[in-house]
Scaffold this active site. Sequence first.
Site, PDB file in Angstrom:
ATOM      1  N   HIS A  97      -3.130   5.949  -2.246  1.00  0.00           N
ATOM      2  CA  HIS A  97      -2.069   5.127  -2.826  1.00  0.00           C
ATOM      3  C   HIS A  97      -2.601   4.403  -4.054  1.00  0.00           C
ATOM      4  O   HIS A  97      -3.643   3.737  -4.005  1.00  0.00           O
ATOM      5  CB  HIS A  97      -1.571   4.123  -1.791  1.00  0.00           C
ATOM      6  CG  HIS A  97      -0.341   3.386  -2.199  1.00  0.00           C
ATOM      7  ND1 HIS A  97       0.912   3.959  -2.151  1.00  0.00           N
ATOM      8  CD2 HIS A  97      -0.158   2.124  -2.662  1.00  0.00           C
ATOM      9  CE1 HIS A  97       1.815   3.072  -2.557  1.00  0.00           C
ATOM     10  NE2 HIS A  97       1.185   1.964  -2.887  1.00  0.00           N
ATOM     11  N   MET A 139       4.953  -0.342 -10.275  1.00  0.00           N
ATOM     12  CA  MET A 139       5.532  -1.688 -10.287  1.00  0.00           C
ATOM     13  C   MET A 139       5.613  -2.129 -11.739  1.00  0.00           C
ATOM     14  O   MET A 139       4.915  -3.047 -12.183  1.00  0.00           O
ATOM     15  CB  MET A 139       4.666  -2.630  -9.449  1.00  0.00           C
ATOM     16  CG  MET A 139       4.788  -2.380  -7.962  1.00  0.00           C
ATOM     17  SD  MET A 139       3.701  -3.432  -6.970  1.00  0.00           S
ATOM     18  CE  MET A 139       2.269  -2.376  -6.869  1.00  0.00           C
ATOM     19  N   SER A 149      -4.923   2.064   0.020  1.00  0.00           N
ATOM     20  CA  SER A 149      -4.515   1.591  -1.296  1.00  0.00           C
ATOM     21  C   SER A 149      -5.729   1.245  -2.150  1.00  0.00           C
ATOM     22  O   SER A 149      -6.537   0.379  -1.791  1.00  0.00           O
ATOM     23  CB  SER A 149      -3.626   0.355  -1.161  1.00  0.00           C
ATOM     24  OG  SER A 149      -3.371  -0.204  -2.434  1.00  0.00           O
ATOM     25  N   MET A 154       0.582  -1.876 -12.063  1.00  0.00           N
ATOM     26  CA  MET A 154       1.280  -3.132 -12.345  1.00  0.00           C
ATOM     27  C   MET A 154       1.188  -3.440 -13.835  1.00  0.00           C
ATOM     28  O   MET A 154       0.134  -3.245 -14.444  1.00  0.00           O
ATOM     29  CB  MET A 154       0.657  -4.273 -11.551  1.00  0.00           C
ATOM     30  CG  MET A 154       0.583  -4.037 -10.064  1.00  0.00           C
ATOM     31  SD  MET A 154      -0.208  -5.439  -9.235  1.00  0.00           S
ATOM     32  CE  MET A 154      -0.388  -4.767  -7.581  1.00  0.00           C
ATOM     33  N   MET A 186       8.617  -2.601   0.790  1.00  0.00           N
ATOM     34  CA  MET A 186       7.569  -3.592   0.538  1.00  0.00           C
ATOM     35  C   MET A 186       7.585  -4.626   1.662  1.00  0.00           C
ATOM     36  O   MET A 186       8.586  -5.307   1.876  1.00  0.00           O
ATOM     37  CB  MET A 186       7.784  -4.270  -0.810  1.00  0.00           C
ATOM     38  CG  MET A 186       7.579  -3.364  -2.014  1.00  0.00           C
ATOM     39  SD  MET A 186       5.910  -2.654  -2.095  1.00  0.00           S
ATOM     40  CE  MET A 186       4.893  -4.135  -2.161  1.00  0.00           C
ATOM     41  N   ASP A 241       4.325  -0.763   2.707  1.00  0.00           N
ATOM     42  CA  ASP A 241       3.179  -1.224   1.928  1.00  0.00           C
ATOM     43  C   ASP A 241       3.106  -2.745   1.952  1.00  0.00           C
ATOM     44  O   ASP A 241       4.040  -3.418   1.539  1.00  0.00           O
ATOM     45  CB  ASP A 241       3.323  -0.730   0.480  1.00  0.00           C
ATOM     46  CG  ASP A 241       2.145  -1.108  -0.403  1.00  0.00           C
ATOM     47  OD1 ASP A 241       1.157  -1.662   0.109  1.00  0.00           O
ATOM     48  OD2 ASP A 241       2.215  -0.843  -1.616  1.00  0.00           O
ATOM     49  N   HIS A 258       2.588   4.319  -7.188  1.00  0.00           N
ATOM     50  CA  HIS A 258       3.632   3.298  -7.009  1.00  0.00           C
ATOM     51  C   HIS A 258       3.725   2.503  -8.300  1.00  0.00           C
ATOM     52  O   HIS A 258       2.826   1.718  -8.631  1.00  0.00           O
ATOM     53  CB  HIS A 258       3.249   2.402  -5.821  1.00  0.00           C
ATOM     54  CG  HIS A 258       4.166   1.251  -5.591  1.00  0.00           C
ATOM     55  ND1 HIS A 258       3.826   0.170  -4.800  1.00  0.00           N
ATOM     56  CD2 HIS A 258       5.430   0.996  -6.033  1.00  0.00           C
ATOM     57  CE1 HIS A 258       4.819  -0.688  -4.783  1.00  0.00           C
ATOM     58  NE2 HIS A 258       5.804  -0.215  -5.513  1.00  0.00           N
ATOM     59  N   ASP A 269      -1.551   1.816  -7.063  1.00  0.00           N
ATOM     60  CA  ASP A 269      -0.585   0.818  -7.534  1.00  0.00           C
ATOM     61  C   ASP A 269      -0.752   0.555  -9.024  1.00  0.00           C
ATOM     62  O   ASP A 269      -1.846   0.215  -9.484  1.00  0.00           O
ATOM     63  CB  ASP A 269      -0.776  -0.497  -6.788  1.00  0.00           C
ATOM     64  CG  ASP A 269      -0.279  -0.428  -5.359  1.00  0.00           C
ATOM     65  OD1 ASP A 269       0.862  -0.001  -5.149  1.00  0.00           O
ATOM     66  OD2 ASP A 269      -1.042  -0.801  -4.445  1.00  0.00           O
TER      67      ASP A 269
END
Length: 237
Positions: A38, A73, A13, A42, A142, A180, A71, A40
């Site tokens: 990966h 979020m 990640s 946000m 998660m 994750d 991913h 992320d």
Amino acid sequence: MNSTRRAPLLAPSFLAADLANLQAETERLATSAADWLHFDVMDGRFVPNISFGLPVLQAVARYAKQPIDVHLMIEEPQHYLAAFRDAGASSITVHYEACPHLHRVVQQIKQLGCRAGVALNPATPVSLLEDIAADLDVVLVMSVNPGFGGQAFIPNTLKKVAMLKELLLENGSAALIEVDGGVNMTNAGPLVEAGADVLVAGNFVFSAPEGPVATLAAMRDHLAGLEMDAEAAGRRQ
């Protein structure tokens, strides 16, 4: 560990990487045991933190050799799917909790030519995916509350992964189970035994004294050793 199951994929990640040197981090992972990268995203709304966005993904994608697993979020992810595909995403995962019209969003992702995933927060039951399980390519469980790296693994995740595996089989879904949050050498084996197909690891990989390449190789060897032990035990039965 079932000897017939596929080997788990490893997805370091970038949330835990050296953010001042993402090109170097991406390049050194190119020949590592990483299967996916990966990424992320946000927004400070769906989760209380803000991470990277489209320009950073575009920069990473220029140097990436592995598929990039995005991913999201974020709230209202449907407005940004094409942009993330164009920036370099191979798979796009949205949160069940952020999508009141989840089936429509999953179909949007598939139409863009990306692997379509749905993420579940720790308190969201897997049973809510029953009506859409067959349409999914990935389900991301998660194992921490989303929004921050470095959190401790939630033990109930093992039970949740096993329940999800059963639900997917019952609904004829070939979706990969991704986990994750707080993944390390201690829980990687039990997660794969429970049914996990993709392990996302952040701090464990990037904060290790020996560095991410050696750590990913050690995790790969560790999981391979567990599988060999399971096969040997099966032959003795």
